[in-house]
Design an enzyme around this catalytic site. Structure first.
Site, mmCIF file in Angstrom:
data_model
loop_
_atom_site.group_PDB
_atom_site.id
_atom_site.type_symbol
_atom_site.label_atom_id
_atom_site.label_comp_id
_atom_site.label_asym_id
_atom_site.label_seq_id
_atom_site.Cartn_x
_atom_site.Cartn_y
_atom_site.Cartn_z
ATOM 1 N N LYS A 112 0.833 -1.307 0.128
ATOM 2 C CA LYS A 112 0.063 -0.101 -0.165
ATOM 3 C C LYS A 112 0.767 1.264 0.055
ATOM 4 C CE LYS A 112 -4.210 -1.423 2.165
ATOM 5 N NZ LYS A 112 -5.104 -1.410 3.408
ATOM 6 N N LYS A 195 -6.667 -9.956 -8.022
ATOM 7 C CA LYS A 195 -8.014 -10.470 -7.046
ATOM 8 C C LYS A 195 -9.128 -9.303 -7.291
ATOM 9 C CE LYS A 195 -8.525 -10.636 -2.046
ATOM 10 N NZ LYS A 195 -7.866 -10.226 -0.659
ATOM 11 N N LYS A 198 -12.717 -3.204 -5.667
ATOM 12 C CA LYS A 198 -13.303 -2.164 -6.158
ATOM 13 C C LYS A 198 -12.537 -1.460 -6.748
ATOM 14 C CE LYS A 198 -17.413 0.465 -5.021
ATOM 15 N NZ LYS A 198 -18.504 0.728 -3.833
#
Ligand code: SF4
Length: 333
Positions: A112, A195, A198
């Protein structure tokens, strides 16, 4: 006593089928088997840039999706993390006993952090808050996907470290939570590349109208070697085949494999059968969501009740923790 299970989900708005198959379907299946505590983790969501009004809507929509998917507030505790301030209080306590190096090694943090220009301390400390989420309820069991095992290991380590420092050697206060590996494997997105997520735009929402679901399925990636209708395919490398396994009975899945290998049908025929299978699952979920929306105050009632039940447990844990740490001189509430 019935063992307690804890699990959290980010308030990303509507659930998508990856969330559903990878986590929530399992929550619904186990909610009566355990004393279940399910949390919409909005404090985790603010570790990356966001808009307040959007977060509020997403949190509410997530609650609607969870109830529509089958979480029963009569048997499970469903609440929003920020409504129980003990989460952040215990996280602070755990921050003081967690080595920095351990947090910096977390794979999800590294991934991240690479995607962001500026990285907050909150993003680094995310797994500490996660440890607090679980240990606050002294949960014995945590349903996890394979990619979350490392985070759970950190929670187990926090429990061990805190016990070693503050609990009597023969009476550990926190149990080390055990992973309950979710049976359905990682659900790939419709792009067949990553994967389902959204943020990657490769999802099918649990509450999306049927026409929109079909519009997404039609162009979804299949076996890349199956270029012409007459080319035989390899179902195992095709994401559509794996979705059949999640939504259709064994007999249909076998039929799909046979038709694919023999080029008996085209990918569009195959996707139509998948769409029918998905609709069997999605129609009742959409109907339940419509009922919830039509019932004014229902979501507030569920979340208020869930927060009160969660808080009763959380307060009890924190009172003991603070007492054992000498944090009670100022008198506890
Ligand atoms: Fe995939 Fe079905 Fe096409 Fe085979 S026929 S490649 S399983 S979509």
């Amino acid at each position: 006593m019935t063992p307690r299970v804890f699990s959290g989900i980010q308030p990303s708005g509507d659930l998508h089928i990856g969330n559903y198959l990878g986590a929530v379907q399992n929550w619904v299946a186990i909610q009566r088997q355990y004393a279940s505590v399910f949390c919409i983790v909005d404090y985790h969501a603010i570790t990356v840039p966001y808009e307040p009004a959007d977060l509020r809507t997403r949190t509410r929509e997530m609650a609607i999706s969870l109830l529509a998917a089958g979480i029963d507030p009569e048997v499970a505790t469903l609440f929003v993390q920020s409504a129980v301030p003990e989460h952040t209080e215990l996280a602070w306590i755990f921050n003081t006993i967690t080595p920095l190096g351990e947090l910096e090694r977390q794979t999800q943090f590294k991934e991240k952090a690479q995607r962001q220009e500026s990285v907050s301390a909150g993003l680094l400390n995310y797994p500490v808050l996660q440890a607090a989420d679980i240990l606050l309820y002294r949960a014995e069991v945590v349903p996890v996907g394979e990619d979350q095992v490392q985070h759970l290991e950190l929670s187990r380590e926090v429990a061990r470290r805190w016990n070693a420092r503050f609990a009597p050697p023969d009476a550990p206060f926190f149990q080390e939570p055990q992973p309950l590996l979710t049976p359905t494997r990682r659900i790939m997105g419709l792009d067949g590349q990553a994967k389902m997520s959204k943020s990657l735009g490769n999802t099918v929402g649990l509450l999306e109208p049927p026409d929109d679901v079909w519009a997404k399925l039609r162009p979804a990636v299949t076996d890349p070697k199956r270029i012409r209708r007459t080319d035989p395919g390899t179902p195992e490398v095709c994401n559509i085949y794996h979705l059949h396994r999640a939504f259709n009975p064994e007999q249909t899945v076998e039929h799909v494999a046979v038709q694919c290998r023999a080029a008996g049908w085209g990918c569009l025929d195959c996707k139509r059968v998948l769409f029918e299978g998905m609709e069997r699952t999605l129609v009742p979920i959409r109907e339940r969501a419509a009922e919830i929306r039509a019932s004014p105050g229902r979501i507030e009632e569920v979340l208020r009740g869930g927060a009160a039940a969660a808080r009763a447990i959380a307060r009890e844990t924190l009172r003991s923790v603070k007492h054992m740490m000498g944090l009670d001189a100022g008198l506890l509430s």
